[in-house]
Write a protein that holds these residues in place. Structure first.
Motif, PDB file in Angstrom:
ATOM      1  N   SER A 113      -1.512  19.030   0.451  1.00  0.00           N
ATOM      2  CA  SER A 113      -0.882  17.767   0.846  1.00  0.00           C
ATOM      3  C   SER A 113      -0.818  16.811  -0.334  1.00  0.00           C
ATOM      4  O   SER A 113       0.193  16.133  -0.547  1.00  0.00           O
ATOM      5  CB  SER A 113      -1.666  17.134   2.000  1.00  0.00           C
ATOM      6  N   THR A 114      -1.900  16.762  -1.127  1.00  0.00           N
ATOM      7  CA  THR A 114      -1.964  15.853  -2.272  1.00  0.00           C
ATOM      8  C   THR A 114      -1.023  16.265  -3.386  1.00  0.00           C
ATOM      9  O   THR A 114      -0.291  15.437  -3.942  1.00  0.00           O
ATOM     10  CB  THR A 114      -3.405  15.801  -2.809  1.00  0.00           C
ATOM     11  N   SER A 115      -1.026  17.536  -3.711  1.00  0.00           N
ATOM     12  CA  SER A 115      -0.311  17.981  -4.907  1.00  0.00           C
ATOM     13  C   SER A 115       1.151  18.298  -4.675  1.00  0.00           C
ATOM     14  O   SER A 115       1.971  18.187  -5.594  1.00  0.00           O
ATOM     15  CB  SER A 115      -1.005  19.225  -5.491  1.00  0.00           C
ATOM     16  N   MET A 116       1.522  18.693  -3.437  1.00  0.00           N
ATOM     17  CA  MET A 116       2.886  19.167  -3.215  1.00  0.00           C
ATOM     18  C   MET A 116       3.612  18.486  -2.063  1.00  0.00           C
ATOM     19  O   MET A 116       4.733  18.018  -2.214  1.00  0.00           O
ATOM     20  CB  MET A 116       2.874  20.683  -2.990  1.00  0.00           C
ATOM     21  N   ILE A 117       2.965  18.443  -0.898  1.00  0.00           N
ATOM     22  CA  ILE A 117       3.682  17.993   0.293  1.00  0.00           C
ATOM     23  C   ILE A 117       4.194  16.580   0.118  1.00  0.00           C
ATOM     24  O   ILE A 117       5.340  16.267   0.458  1.00  0.00           O
ATOM     25  CB  ILE A 117       2.779  18.108   1.530  1.00  0.00           C
ATOM     26  N   PHE A 118       3.354  15.691  -0.411  1.00  0.00           N
ATOM     27  CA  PHE A 118       3.777  14.294  -0.550  1.00  0.00           C
ATOM     28  C   PHE A 118       5.047  14.183  -1.377  1.00  0.00           C
ATOM     29  O   PHE A 118       5.975  13.430  -1.028  1.00  0.00           O
ATOM     30  CB  PHE A 118       2.656  13.463  -1.194  1.00  0.00           C
ATOM     31  N   LEU A 119       5.117  14.916  -2.472  1.00  0.00           N
ATOM     32  CA  LEU A 119       6.275  14.806  -3.359  1.00  0.00           C
ATOM     33  C   LEU A 119       7.561  15.241  -2.660  1.00  0.00           C
ATOM     34  O   LEU A 119       8.613  14.617  -2.833  1.00  0.00           O
ATOM     35  CB  LEU A 119       6.047  15.626  -4.618  1.00  0.00           C
ATOM     36  N   PHE A 120       7.490  16.300  -1.873  1.00  0.00           N
ATOM     37  CA  PHE A 120       8.686  16.766  -1.172  1.00  0.00           C
ATOM     38  C   PHE A 120       9.098  15.787  -0.071  1.00  0.00           C
ATOM     39  O   PHE A 120      10.287  15.555   0.148  1.00  0.00           O
ATOM     40  CB  PHE A 120       8.455  18.163  -0.600  1.00  0.00           C
ATOM     41  N   VAL A 121       8.114  15.218   0.622  1.00  0.00           N
ATOM     42  CA  VAL A 121       8.437  14.215   1.642  1.00  0.00           C
ATOM     43  C   VAL A 121       9.050  12.979   0.985  1.00  0.00           C
ATOM     44  O   VAL A 121      10.026  12.414   1.486  1.00  0.00           O
ATOM     45  CB  VAL A 121       7.177  13.853   2.445  1.00  0.00           C
ATOM     46  N   LEU A 122       8.498  12.560  -0.149  1.00  0.00           N
ATOM     47  CA  LEU A 122       9.040  11.420  -0.880  1.00  0.00           C
ATOM     48  C   LEU A 122      10.454  11.712  -1.372  1.00  0.00           C
ATOM     49  O   LEU A 122      11.345  10.861  -1.286  1.00  0.00           O
ATOM     50  CB  LEU A 122       8.130  11.071  -2.053  1.00  0.00           C
ATOM     51  N   PHE A 123      10.664  12.922  -1.859  1.00  0.00           N
ATOM     52  CA  PHE A 123      12.000  13.325  -2.307  1.00  0.00           C
ATOM     53  C   PHE A 123      13.007  13.217  -1.163  1.00  0.00           C
ATOM     54  O   PHE A 123      14.100  12.667  -1.326  1.00  0.00           O
ATOM     55  CB  PHE A 123      11.945  14.760  -2.833  1.00  0.00           C
ATOM     56  N   GLY A 124      12.629  13.717   0.014  1.00  0.00           N
ATOM     57  CA  GLY A 124      13.521  13.635   1.166  1.00  0.00           C
ATOM     58  C   GLY A 124      13.790  12.214   1.592  1.00  0.00           C
ATOM     59  O   GLY A 124      14.924  11.856   1.956  1.00  0.00           O
ATOM     60  N   THR A 174       0.831  -1.200   0.000  1.00  0.00           N
ATOM     61  CA  THR A 174       0.000   0.000   0.000  1.00  0.00           C
ATOM     62  C   THR A 174       0.867   1.253   0.000  1.00  0.00           C
ATOM     63  O   THR A 174       0.572   2.236  -0.691  1.00  0.00           O
ATOM     64  CB  THR A 174      -0.941   0.001   1.218  1.00  0.00           C
ATOM     65  N   CYS A 175       1.951   1.224   0.785  1.00  0.00           N
ATOM     66  CA  CYS A 175       2.877   2.368   0.796  1.00  0.00           C
ATOM     67  C   CYS A 175       3.471   2.602  -0.588  1.00  0.00           C
ATOM     68  O   CYS A 175       3.519   3.740  -1.077  1.00  0.00           O
ATOM     69  CB  CYS A 175       3.996   2.117   1.805  1.00  0.00           C
ATOM     70  N   ILE A 176       3.906   1.525  -1.227  1.00  0.00           N
ATOM     71  CA  ILE A 176       4.490   1.646  -2.567  1.00  0.00           C
ATOM     72  C   ILE A 176       3.446   2.164  -3.553  1.00  0.00           C
ATOM     73  O   ILE A 176       3.720   3.051  -4.376  1.00  0.00           O
ATOM     74  CB  ILE A 176       5.074   0.301  -3.028  1.00  0.00           C
ATOM     75  N   ALA A 177       2.232   1.607  -3.465  1.00  0.00           N
ATOM     76  CA  ALA A 177       1.169   2.025  -4.383  1.00  0.00           C
ATOM     77  C   ALA A 177       0.840   3.497  -4.203  1.00  0.00           C
ATOM     78  O   ALA A 177       0.605   4.226  -5.178  1.00  0.00           O
ATOM     79  CB  ALA A 177      -0.076   1.176  -4.148  1.00  0.00           C
ATOM     80  N   TRP A 178       0.826   3.971  -2.946  1.00  0.00           N
ATOM     81  CA  TRP A 178       0.527   5.389  -2.685  1.00  0.00           C
ATOM     82  C   TRP A 178       1.594   6.278  -3.299  1.00  0.00           C
ATOM     83  O   TRP A 178       1.289   7.274  -3.963  1.00  0.00           O
ATOM     84  CB  TRP A 178       0.422   5.619  -1.177  1.00  0.00           C
ATOM     85  N   SER A 179       2.861   5.910  -3.121  1.00  0.00           N
ATOM     86  CA  SER A 179       3.950   6.717  -3.680  1.00  0.00           C
ATOM     87  C   SER A 179       3.891   6.735  -5.203  1.00  0.00           C
ATOM     88  O   SER A 179       4.057   7.793  -5.837  1.00  0.00           O
ATOM     89  CB  SER A 179       5.303   6.179  -3.204  1.00  0.00           C
ATOM     90  N   VAL A 180       3.645   5.572  -5.800  1.00  0.00           N
ATOM     91  CA  VAL A 180       3.558   5.508  -7.261  1.00  0.00           C
ATOM     92  C   VAL A 180       2.369   6.322  -7.762  1.00  0.00           C
ATOM     93  O   VAL A 180       2.457   7.034  -8.773  1.00  0.00           O
ATOM     94  CB  VAL A 180       3.461   4.036  -7.720  1.00  0.00           C
ATOM     95  N   PHE A 181       1.255   6.225  -7.059  1.00  0.00           N
ATOM     96  CA  PHE A 181       0.060   7.000  -7.441  1.00  0.00           C
ATOM     97  C   PHE A 181       0.352   8.497  -7.418  1.00  0.00           C
ATOM     98  O   PHE A 181      -0.035   9.236  -8.329  1.00  0.00           O
ATOM     99  CB  PHE A 181      -1.092   6.669  -6.486  1.00  0.00           C
ATOM    100  N   GLN A 182       1.051   8.952  -6.379  1.00  0.00           N
ATOM    101  CA  GLN A 182       1.363  10.382  -6.277  1.00  0.00           C
ATOM    102  C   GLN A 182       2.299  10.817  -7.400  1.00  0.00           C
ATOM    103  O   GLN A 182       2.155  11.917  -7.938  1.00  0.00           O
ATOM    104  CB  GLN A 182       1.976  10.685  -4.915  1.00  0.00           C
ATOM    105  N   LEU A 183       3.261   9.988  -7.747  1.00  0.00           N
ATOM    106  CA  LEU A 183       4.140  10.313  -8.866  1.00  0.00           C
ATOM    107  C   LEU A 183       3.348  10.350 -10.178  1.00  0.00           C
ATOM    108  O   LEU A 183       3.579  11.206 -11.036  1.00  0.00           O
ATOM    109  CB  LEU A 183       5.268   9.282  -8.959  1.00  0.00           C
ATOM    110  N   TYR A 184       2.405   9.440 -10.305  1.00  0.00           N
ATOM    111  CA  TYR A 184       1.595   9.363 -11.519  1.00  0.00           C
ATOM    112  C   TYR A 184       0.765  10.619 -11.719  1.00  0.00           C
ATOM    113  O   TYR A 184       0.768  11.225 -12.804  1.00  0.00           O
ATOM    114  CB  TYR A 184       0.697   8.126 -11.447  1.00  0.00           C
ATOM    115  N   ILE A 185       0.056  11.050 -10.660  1.00  0.00           N
ATOM    116  CA  ILE A 185      -0.818  12.217 -10.827  1.00  0.00           C
ATOM    117  C   ILE A 185      -0.019  13.508 -10.939  1.00  0.00           C
ATOM    118  O   ILE A 185      -0.509  14.505 -11.481  1.00  0.00           O
ATOM    119  CB  ILE A 185      -1.842  12.333  -9.674  1.00  0.00           C
ATOM    120  N   ALA A 186       1.235  13.511 -10.431  1.00  0.00           N
ATOM    121  CA  ALA A 186       2.064  14.717 -10.541  1.00  0.00           C
ATOM    122  C   ALA A 186       2.648  14.873 -11.933  1.00  0.00           C
ATOM    123  O   ALA A 186       3.038  15.968 -12.327  1.00  0.00           O
ATOM    124  CB  ALA A 186       3.192  14.678  -9.511  1.00  0.00           C
TER     125      ALA A 186
END
Length: 875
Positions: A210-221, A36-48
């Motif tokens: 949180s959906t559009s920006m925060i997740f990506l920066f947290v994932l980047f870190g 689920t964690c992997i799917a969430w990260s991939v989903f966020q990359l996909y929509i970005a």
């Protein structure tokens, strides 16, 4: 207790606070959480990315494009599912398996979120006319969200959000609250629909960011840390500062700043850098509590530092309605001054304890050279920006709007840096606690991991660099491209270095794949608390838009403060600290800024002080950050104490004592907006930086009771006076010279017409409050138009009418500059008119900076008095 046990206990604290304490023994359950964690990260990359739009255009299927519009619903569904599966409901709930009731709760939460996606078209056809199913799903979603918040963040945010929900339902029964807000209460259908079925409550601005920006920066870190970038930051800091007096503590400050810039968690930042720096600090003589406190102060302040600022930067973009680059500009100077002052505090502590630095092979770098490197580093960044713009301009004829040439340049640079790094030895871990600690050499350490700076360079380039033909990218798209390159580095840097060294590639390639997968998992788990917190904070914002609840709280605060701005700011600071002790930084910022920012602006305007909105938001944000090390709750202090084996309460108290200099800054930039680089020229900005830095260092010396030697009480008092003169020279100028020329009635019109072109006119407006009917003053500024007072007001959307000695104004139209303040706050149709009671124009006076001269002379006197008592070199 062994070091390994200590490290595990600190990691456990991070897991419990940030990523979840449950570790199922059942293999398929553990894999489900990971998947689920992997799917969430991939989903966020996909929509970005731009893939959904491209697929929709190629296939003609709008579902691929619509998923981006519906992303915040899916985002919260992921957060609720992971909060339910990864965090036990109670302390006695099983941690080695997922019980049946958690499966039921997770299913209900996911269904409530995805209901808005599946039935979005029928929901859009009945806005406000909610069906029974809509209400049931909304109530279910709200309950599950509250349970998820309780699991991951504890009771405080649940209690606060519940209080606002109660106000939405029952606030209309209070005559006092009804008189202030004109709110008569809400039905179950209206309130739940407002909270869940629309984008004004749970799924509002905060969750959207949180959906559009925060997740990506947290994932980047997370990816940067897993690939080894976090360790590189630490090693570079140790190599640069470790050999100085108290070097490991100074390295802790620098490394925590660098990792904290992209980290979304004070606790994780504390453990990441503290696991290495705290034992080093103890080995050179720092007591356990002070070693932990240095790490806590350094790690929590990382969230003050652009470009990420604990995700608050992106929320400020939405709430203050200014470009992201302006948020970074305003936040930059206070963050740099705060960290340099913390370095100085650490230095003073080292002097008081007579500590030395680490042994270091090769040539040592002196403190003067370190200072030059720091200052030249900031200058170098500016020069790099101009060079990048120049390079981009030169390449425009070849590249046009294409990114392929830029990608090729970055790829070549990456390969070259990897080739150079492969020729250098890997950094050896310091595994012997009994041997004298050593600092690595700077040059090989810096160059050996320089390729980790490339994705950060890409991030900053996309966010901040602009040419005539290439616009800056949005924060979301900037983070996306930086994350994509970070993924490439995580996957390839190990095998490529192995290939350049002539070693076996397969093992390193598998290790790189493991880093990538672990980064995806860690990024998602770090987002669980932020995801549900932004949803719950949306309840508070939604209540304010539904009921006007902020007016009630503002009225209470105004009554307590008596309209005194200083008392009001102290109350807001205390409230921010109290809320921050139980809320994550992002949620605390949303709550306090929504409630208190309008009150500070309003009370300031009544007192004649026009406070820029960004200064108010920075004020509440700073105190929310300080709560992370404030006893008795400060979890960052507990994490540091777990590593240092010190007392967590003493660690928190000491950390807060170190952070007093950070608590001073918000009060200063409310009254001196030069610190936020608002309306200042470049030469003036440089002057502000150096003077403010000197003032903050002197404040640190005064609070530490040590300057060149141990200070006597009157010497510390003199340092505080000097500090105040440097920070607020305008205060002394106001005592000897009137700042404004003031006029009323017909004389006010003459004063406006005689003002120079563009000079600020301060208008004090008085009229009946729209809600209470009581007379209330406020102050606004407009630019002057010489010889035309009526034209100056018309340009701002204000209509002036002379009636005897009174200067009446009409209601401004929507969309004009002052509609949000004057248009919504005053009753223009009552018996008492709204009028301009006075006009002020600033006088031409001597520069306030002249008061720097007596301040510096007084400083020279303190230096001359203390020098004979010095028992050791200052550095």
């Amino acid at each position: 207790m062994t070091d390994a046990a200590t490290e595990r206990s600190a990691d456990d604290m991070v897991a419990e606070a940030d990523t979840g304490a449950r570790n199922p023994a059942v293999v398929w359950q553990a894999r489900l959480i990971i998947g689920t964690c992997i799917a969430w990260s991939v989903f966020q990359l996909y929509i970005a990315s731009r893939i959904p739009g491209m697929v929709a255009q190629a296939t003609g299927m709008s579902i691929f494009a619509n998923i981006v519009a519906q992303a915040r619903f899916v985002h919260l569904a992921f957060a609720i599912m992971l909060a339910t599966l990864a965090f036990p409901l109670t302390s006695k709930a099983p941690r080695d398996r997922i019980p049946l009731y958690d499966w039921v709760i997770a299913a209900l939460g996911i269904a409530a979120c995805l209901y808005l996606v599946v039935f979005r078209f029928s929901i859009a056809d009945r806005p406000g006319l909610w069906s029974t199913t809509d209400i049931v799903m909304s109530a279910t979603g709200m309950i599950v969200l509250m349970i998820s918040v309780y699991r991951s963040l504890g009771l405080p945010l649940v209690i606060i959000a519940s209080a606002f929900i109660a106000f939405a339902f029952f606030g209309g029964y209070s005559e006092w609250a009804r008189n202030i807000t004109n709110y008569g209460g809400s039905s179950l259908s209206k309130a739940l629909g407002h909270y869940w079925m629309q984008t004004e409550g749970v799924f509002g601005v905060a969750l959207g960011v949180s959906t559009s920006m925060i997740f990506l920066f947290v994932l980047f870190g997370a990816l940067l840390d897993r690939a080894g970038g976090g360790n590189w930051f630490i090693q570079v800091a140790i190599a640069l500062l470790g050999a100085l007096r108290g070097g490991p503590a100074k390295a802790s400050v620098l490394s925590s700043m660098m990792t904290g810039m992209i980290s979304g968690s004070s606790i994780a930042n504390t453990v990441t850098t503290g696991t290495f720096t705290i034992p080093l600090m103890k080995r050179i003589g720092f007591p356990a509590e002070k070693a932990g406190a240095v790490e806590v102060a350094s790690s929590t302040n990382g969230q003050l530092t652009p470009p990420v600022m604990g995700a608050a930067a992106f929320l400020m973009v939405e709430y203050v309605n200014i470009p992201y680059i302006d948020v970074v500009k305003h936040a930059f100077l206070p963050a740099v001054i705060s960290y340099m002052a913390l370095l100085y505090i650490v230095h003073l502590e080292s002097l008081k304890m007579g500590l030395k630095g680490l042994e270091k092979p090769g040539r040592k770098i002196g403190v003067i050279m370190i200072a030059i490197l720091f200052l030249s580093g900031f200058i170098f960044l500016g020069l790099c920006a101009f060079l990048m713009i120049g390079l981009r301009t030169l390449l425009d004829p070849v590249m046009g709007d294409s990114v392929y040439a830029a990608v090729a340049l970055v790829a070549v640079l990456y390969i070259v840096l990897l080739k150079v790094a492969a020729g250098l030895p890997e950094i050896q871990e310091d595994d012997d606690p009994d041997a004298p600690p050593k600092a690595p050499r700077l040059t090989p350490t810096l160059i050996g991991g320089l390729y980790f700076a490339l994705p950060i360079f890409i991030l900053v380039w996309n966010l901040m660099v602009r040419t005539d033909t290439l616009d800056r990218l949005s924060p979301a798209l900037s983070a996306f491209w930086a994350t994509i390159f970070m993924i490439i580095i995580a996957l390839t840097h190990r095998p490529l270095k192995a290939m350049f060294r002539g070693k076996e590639v397969g093992t390193e390639a598998r290790a790189g794949w493991g880093d990538f997968v672990q980064g995806l998992i860690l990024g998602a788990r770090n987002m669980i608390g932020i995801g549900v917190a932004t949803g719950a904070a949306g309840i508070i914002v939604g209540t304010i838009s539904l009921t006007g609840a902020h007016q009630v709280i503002g009225q209470v605060i105004e009554v307590i403060s008596g309209g005194n701005l200083i008392i009001l700011l102290v109350l807001v600071a205390v409230l921010s600290l109290i809320l921050g002790m139980g809320l994550p930084t992002t949620a605390n910022y949303i709550v306090v800024s929504s409630l208190m920012a309008p009150v500070i602006v309003s009370v300031g305007a009544q007192a004649g002080l026009i406070v820029p909105l960004i200064a108010v938001h920075m004020f509440v944000f700073y105190f929310g950050i300080l709560a992370d090390d404030t006893p008795p709750v400060g979890l960052a202090a507990y994490a540091a104490a777990a590593i240092s084996r010190g007392d967590p309460i003493k660690t928190g108290i000491q950390g807060f004592a170190y952070d007093i200099r950070t608590a001073l800054l918000p009060f200063l930039f409310i009254f001196n907006t030069d610190l936020l680089l608002i309306d200042v020229t470049l030469p003036h900005a440089v002057l502000v930086f150096f003077i403010s830095l000197i003032a903050m260092l002197l404040f640190a010396a005064a609070t530490q009771g040590y300057f060149i030697a141990k200070s006597k009480w009157w010497e510390s008092a003199a340092l505080l006076v000097i500090c105040f003169m440097l920070f607020r020279p305008g205060f002394f100028l106001d005592q000897i010279s009137e700042r404004y020329t003031t006029a009323e009635g017909a004389a006010a019109i003459a004063l406006m017409e005689g003002a120079e072109d563009g000079k600020a006119l301060r208008l004090t407006i008085n009229g009946p409050d729209f809600d209470t009917g009581k007379m209330r003053p406020t102050t606004i500024e407009i630019p002057a138009v010489p010889g035309d007072a009526f034209g100056a007001l018309d340009a701002e959307g204000l209509t002036l009418m002379e009636e005897g000695d009174q200067l009446l104004i009409d209601e401004p139209f929507p969309g004009t500059p002052h509609f949000e303040t004057l248009g919504t706050e005053y009753d223009y149709y009552g018996d008492t008119p709204v009028s301009i009671i006075q006009v002020q124009v600033e006088n031409d006076r001597m520069p306030k900076e002249l008061f720097f001269i007596p301040a510096l002379l007084l400083l020279a006197g303190v230096v001359m008095i203390q020098r004979p008592r010095a028992t050791q070199p200052a550095f």
